[in-house]
Every structure is written in structure tokens, then in C-alpha cells.
Scaffold this motif. Structure first.
Motif, PDB file in Angstrom:
ATOM      1  N   GLU A  93     -60.947 -94.466  -5.662  1.00 30.19           N
ATOM      2  CA  GLU A  93     -61.591 -94.724  -4.384  1.00 30.19           C
ATOM      3  C   GLU A  93     -60.609 -94.312  -3.296  1.00 30.19           C
ATOM      4  OE1 GLU A  93     -62.134 -98.888  -4.750  1.00 30.19           O
ATOM      5  OE2 GLU A  93     -64.029 -98.705  -5.783  1.00 30.19           O
ATOM      6  N   GLY A  94     -61.043 -93.432  -2.412  1.00 32.71           N
ATOM      7  CA  GLY A  94     -60.159 -92.992  -1.342  1.00 32.71           C
ATOM      8  C   GLY A  94     -60.420 -91.554  -0.950  1.00 32.71           C
ATOM      9  N   ARG A  95     -59.373 -90.854  -0.567  1.00 32.44           N
ATOM     10  CA  ARG A  95     -59.460 -89.495  -0.044  1.00 32.44           C
ATOM     11  C   ARG A  95     -59.161 -88.475  -1.135  1.00 32.44           C
ATOM     12  NH1 ARG A  95     -55.171 -87.076   3.735  1.00 32.44           N
ATOM     13  NH2 ARG A  95     -56.139 -85.132   4.374  1.00 32.44           N
ATOM     14  N   LEU A  96     -59.999 -87.428  -1.201  1.00 35.73           N
ATOM     15  CA  LEU A  96     -59.814 -86.316  -2.133  1.00 35.73           C
ATOM     16  C   LEU A  96     -59.508 -85.076  -1.302  1.00 35.73           C
ATOM     17  CD1 LEU A  96     -63.088 -87.321  -3.738  1.00 35.73           C
ATOM     18  CD2 LEU A  96     -61.052 -87.210  -5.128  1.00 35.73           C
ATOM     19  N   LEU A  97     -58.513 -84.303  -1.696  1.00 35.80           N
ATOM     20  CA  LEU A  97     -58.122 -83.128  -0.919  1.00 35.80           C
ATOM     21  C   LEU A  97     -57.597 -82.042  -1.835  1.00 35.80           C
ATOM     22  CD1 LEU A  97     -57.585 -81.962   1.973  1.00 35.80           C
ATOM     23  CD2 LEU A  97     -55.283 -82.877   1.745  1.00 35.80           C
ATOM     24  N   ARG A  98     -58.043 -80.811  -1.583  1.00 38.54           N
ATOM     25  CA  ARG A  98     -57.552 -79.648  -2.332  1.00 38.54           C
ATOM     26  C   ARG A  98     -57.608 -78.439  -1.415  1.00 38.54           C
ATOM     27  NH1 ARG A  98     -57.077 -79.332  -8.124  1.00 38.54           N
ATOM     28  NH2 ARG A  98     -55.470 -77.773  -8.359  1.00 38.54           N
ATOM     29  N   SER A  99     -56.594 -77.584  -1.463  1.00 33.41           N
ATOM     30  CA  SER A  99     -56.527 -76.428  -0.586  1.00 33.41           C
ATOM     31  C   SER A  99     -56.027 -75.212  -1.365  1.00 33.41           C
ATOM     32  CB  SER A  99     -55.578 -76.735   0.583  1.00 33.41           C
ATOM     33  OG  SER A  99     -55.596 -75.700   1.508  1.00 33.41           O
ATOM     34  N   PHE A 100     -56.627 -74.027  -1.077  1.00 39.55           N
ATOM     35  CA  PHE A 100     -56.276 -72.785  -1.764  1.00 39.55           C
ATOM     36  C   PHE A 100     -56.193 -71.649  -0.763  1.00 39.55           C
ATOM     37  CE2 PHE A 100     -58.627 -75.337  -4.766  1.00 39.55           C
ATOM     38  CZ  PHE A 100     -57.822 -75.271  -5.887  1.00 39.55           C
ATOM     39  N   TYR A 101     -55.362 -70.680  -1.067  1.00 36.46           N
ATOM     40  CA  TYR A 101     -55.303 -69.456  -0.266  1.00 36.46           C
ATOM     41  C   TYR A 101     -56.070 -68.371  -1.021  1.00 36.46           C
ATOM     42  CZ  TYR A 101     -53.609 -65.503   2.378  1.00 36.46           C
ATOM     43  OH  TYR A 101     -53.539 -64.375   3.142  1.00 36.46           O
ATOM     44  N   LEU A 102     -57.144 -67.850  -0.405  1.00 39.63           N
ATOM     45  CA  LEU A 102     -57.974 -66.829  -1.042  1.00 39.63           C
ATOM     46  C   LEU A 102     -57.661 -65.424  -0.532  1.00 39.63           C
ATOM     47  CD1 LEU A 102     -61.404 -68.679  -0.968  1.00 39.63           C
ATOM     48  CD2 LEU A 102     -59.865 -68.404  -2.908  1.00 39.63           C
ATOM     49  N   GLY A 103     -56.918 -65.300   0.522  1.00 37.05           N
ATOM     50  CA  GLY A 103     -56.580 -63.986   1.077  1.00 37.05           C
ATOM     51  C   GLY A 103     -57.434 -63.657   2.279  1.00 37.05           C
ATOM     52  N   HIS A 104     -57.223 -62.462   2.820  1.00 36.30           N
ATOM     53  CA  HIS A 104     -57.939 -62.041   4.027  1.00 36.30           C
ATOM     54  C   HIS A 104     -59.056 -61.051   3.733  1.00 36.30           C
ATOM     55  CE1 HIS A 104     -55.535 -64.242   6.881  1.00 36.30           C
ATOM     56  NE2 HIS A 104     -54.458 -63.865   6.219  1.00 36.30           N
ATOM     57  N   ASN A 105     -59.307 -60.739   2.474  1.00 34.28           N
ATOM     58  CA  ASN A 105     -60.378 -59.794   2.142  1.00 34.28           C
ATOM     59  C   ASN A 105     -61.683 -60.523   1.834  1.00 34.28           C
ATOM     60  OD1 ASN A 105     -59.537 -60.847  -0.336  1.00 34.28           O
ATOM     61  ND2 ASN A 105     -60.079 -58.987  -1.440  1.00 34.28           N
ATOM     62  N   ILE A 106     -61.990 -61.563   2.619  1.00 30.25           N
ATOM     63  CA  ILE A 106     -63.204 -62.357   2.407  1.00 30.25           C
ATOM     64  C   ILE A 106     -64.085 -62.325   3.653  1.00 30.25           C
ATOM     65  CG2 ILE A 106     -62.231 -63.882   0.673  1.00 30.25           C
ATOM     66  CD1 ILE A 106     -61.690 -65.901   2.846  1.00 30.25           C
ATOM     67  N   GLN A 107     -65.380 -62.503   3.443  1.00 29.30           N
ATOM     68  CA  GLN A 107     -66.342 -62.559   4.545  1.00 29.30           C
ATOM     69  C   GLN A 107     -66.534 -64.023   4.920  1.00 29.30           C
ATOM     70  OE1 GLN A 107     -69.952 -60.534   3.523  1.00 29.30           O
ATOM     71  NE2 GLN A 107     -68.922 -58.592   3.140  1.00 29.30           N
ATOM     72  N   GLN A 108     -65.751 -64.467   5.859  1.00 29.60           N
ATOM     73  CA  GLN A 108     -65.705 -65.878   6.225  1.00 29.60           C
ATOM     74  C   GLN A 108     -67.054 -66.396   6.732  1.00 29.60           C
ATOM     75  OE1 GLN A 108     -61.949 -66.840   7.879  1.00 29.60           O
ATOM     76  NE2 GLN A 108     -62.766 -68.527   9.069  1.00 29.60           N
ATOM     77  N   GLU A 109     -67.808 -65.567   7.432  1.00 27.81           N
ATOM     78  CA  GLU A 109     -69.083 -66.014   8.016  1.00 27.81           C
ATOM     79  C   GLU A 109     -70.213 -66.128   6.990  1.00 27.81           C
ATOM     80  OE1 GLU A 109     -68.572 -61.664   8.180  1.00 27.81           O
ATOM     81  OE2 GLU A 109     -67.387 -63.287   9.012  1.00 27.81           O
ATOM     82  N   ASP A 110     -70.057 -65.586   5.780  1.00 29.62           N
ATOM     83  CA  ASP A 110     -71.121 -65.602   4.768  1.00 29.62           C
ATOM     84  C   ASP A 110     -70.867 -66.581   3.619  1.00 29.62           C
ATOM     85  OD1 ASP A 110     -72.540 -63.664   6.168  1.00 29.62           O
ATOM     86  OD2 ASP A 110     -71.567 -62.006   5.114  1.00 29.62           O
ATOM     87  N   VAL A 111     -69.950 -67.512   3.792  1.00 29.15           N
ATOM     88  CA  VAL A 111     -69.633 -68.477   2.749  1.00 29.15           C
ATOM     89  C   VAL A 111     -70.797 -69.463   2.598  1.00 29.15           C
ATOM     90  CG1 VAL A 111     -68.058 -70.325   2.072  1.00 29.15           C
ATOM     91  CG2 VAL A 111     -67.167 -68.266   3.157  1.00 29.15           C
ATOM     92  N   GLN A 112     -71.140 -69.774   1.350  1.00 27.41           N
ATOM     93  CA  GLN A 112     -72.220 -70.721   1.059  1.00 27.41           C
ATOM     94  C   GLN A 112     -71.686 -71.836   0.175  1.00 27.41           C
ATOM     95  OE1 GLN A 112     -75.433 -68.598  -0.740  1.00 27.41           O
ATOM     96  NE2 GLN A 112     -75.905 -67.429   1.107  1.00 27.41           N
ATOM     97  N   ALA A 113     -72.159 -73.059   0.431  1.00 29.71           N
ATOM     98  CA  ALA A 113     -71.742 -74.211  -0.374  1.00 29.71           C
ATOM     99  C   ALA A 113     -72.975 -75.015  -0.777  1.00 29.71           C
ATOM    100  CB  ALA A 113     -70.778 -75.082   0.409  1.00 29.71           C
ATOM    101  N   HIS A 114     -72.963 -75.511  -2.023  1.00 29.81           N
ATOM    102  CA  HIS A 114     -74.053 -76.325  -2.560  1.00 29.81           C
ATOM    103  C   HIS A 114     -73.443 -77.521  -3.274  1.00 29.81           C
ATOM    104  CE1 HIS A 114     -76.736 -72.932  -1.807  1.00 29.81           C
ATOM    105  NE2 HIS A 114     -75.823 -72.177  -2.390  1.00 29.81           N
ATOM    106  N   PHE A 115     -74.072 -78.680  -3.136  1.00 27.32           N
ATOM    107  CA  PHE A 115     -73.595 -79.901  -3.793  1.00 27.32           C
ATOM    108  C   PHE A 115     -74.733 -80.520  -4.582  1.00 27.32           C
ATOM    109  CE2 PHE A 115     -72.435 -84.488  -3.695  1.00 27.32           C
ATOM    110  CZ  PHE A 115     -71.262 -84.394  -4.405  1.00 27.32           C
ATOM    111  N   THR A 116     -74.593 -80.550  -5.907  1.00 22.50           N
ATOM    112  CA  THR A 116     -75.621 -81.087  -6.783  1.00 22.50           C
ATOM    113  C   THR A 116     -74.978 -81.895  -7.902  1.00 22.50           C
ATOM    114  OG1 THR A 116     -76.958 -79.114  -6.370  1.00 22.50           O
ATOM    115  CG2 THR A 116     -77.629 -80.506  -8.205  1.00 22.50           C
ATOM    116  N   ASP A 117     -75.448 -83.113  -8.104  1.00 18.54           N
ATOM    117  CA  ASP A 117     -75.010 -83.972  -9.210  1.00 18.54           C
ATOM    118  C   ASP A 117     -73.494 -84.125  -9.284  1.00 18.54           C
ATOM    119  OD1 ASP A 117     -77.661 -84.326  -9.956  1.00 18.54           O
ATOM    120  OD2 ASP A 117     -77.633 -82.608 -11.314  1.00 18.54           O
TER     121      ASP A 117
END
Length: 140
Positions: A93-117
Motif C-alpha cells: 500500500e503506497g506509492r508505485l514509481l518506475r522510470s525509463f529512458y526510451l530515447g529521442h526517436n519516439i513520437q511523443q504526441e502519438d503515445v497510447q495507454a490502456h489499463f485493464t484488469d
């Protein structure tokens, strides 16, 4: 392309989470690192995070300068203590945190996220025309 988590120094959090889950809770009660899979596909990265017991409204995903940060909060359940004596408590119970470096060759405006189960899936498209192939460099 480096996909090493920003919070890892030989990934100590993974070592504690995997080998000593109850000890990890006592050592770092403020932040817990959720389990993550990262798959690099031809046109995108697919990041999957296990967030059991987390509500969708308590999840925050941010992408800034090539760094992806997943943050979530689980609520403390006081109902267990009212209904009876807690004998053993292992659920985090508390705060969950994770961070990654993916680089600069990504389309930042087209990122999609889904949360299921209890599973968060994030699809990060790559920029077209960039190559992730390695190149051998001759040493003179």
C-alpha cells in the motif's frame, strides 16, 4: 538505444522485490517498483506494467525528453483492521514509481495507454526513418 530503468544500479529494486519482498517493504516503505516488461517492435515500444489493486484514476503516465515515468498510488484499506485482527499483511500500500529512458526517436504526441484488469499497457510509436540497427565501427 538504452532501455535500462533510471532507478537501477544493478537493479537493486528487482533483487529486493524478487528475493526479499517483505524486507523490501520495510527498507523502502515510500516507493515500490512495479513489474515491467518492455518489448521493442519494428514500429513501436510496448511497455506493460503490473499494477494490481490500483484504480485507473490513481495512475499517472508522463513522457518528457525521452523518459517515460509511470506513477501510481494504492489506497490503504482500513476495513481489514475494523473487521478483525490482521495476522499477516504482505500486500503493498503506497506509492508505485518506475522510470525509463526510451530515447529521442519516439513520437511523443502519438503515445497510447490502456489499463485493464490491473495491467497498464503503453504503446510508444517510433519515428519513421530511424534505424535501431547496430553498426560496427572499425578501430584504427
Amino acid at each position: 538505444m538504452s532501455l535500462v530503468p533510471r532507478d537501477s544500479w544493478f537493479d537493486f529494486s528487482h533483487m529486493f522485490d524478487h528475493n526479499f519482498p517483505t524486507l523490501r517493504h520495510r527498507l523502502d516503505a515510500d516507493v515500490y517498483s512495479p513489474r515491467i516488461n518492455i518489448v521493442e517492435q519494428e514500429k513501436n515500444f510496448e511497455i506493460t506494467a503490473d499494477l494490481p489493486g490500483v484504480n485507473k484514476s490513481d495512475i499517472s503516465v508522463q513522457l518528457s525528453n525521452g523518459s517515460l515515468t509511470i506513477e501510481a498510488v494504492t489506497k490503504k484499506d482500513d476495513q481489514e483492521e475494523k473487521d478483525g485482527k490482521v495476522i499477516r499483511k504482505e500486500r503493498y500500500e503506497g506509492r508505485l514509481l518506475r522510470s525509463f529512458y526510451l530515447g529521442h526517436n519516439i513520437q511523443q504526441e502519438d503515445v497510447q495507454a490502456h489499463f485493464t484488469d490491473g495491467v497498464l499497457t503503453i504503446v510508444v510509436p517510433k519515428l519513421e526513418g530511424t534505424s535501431s540497427d547496430s553498426t560496427n565501427i572499425e578501430i584504427n
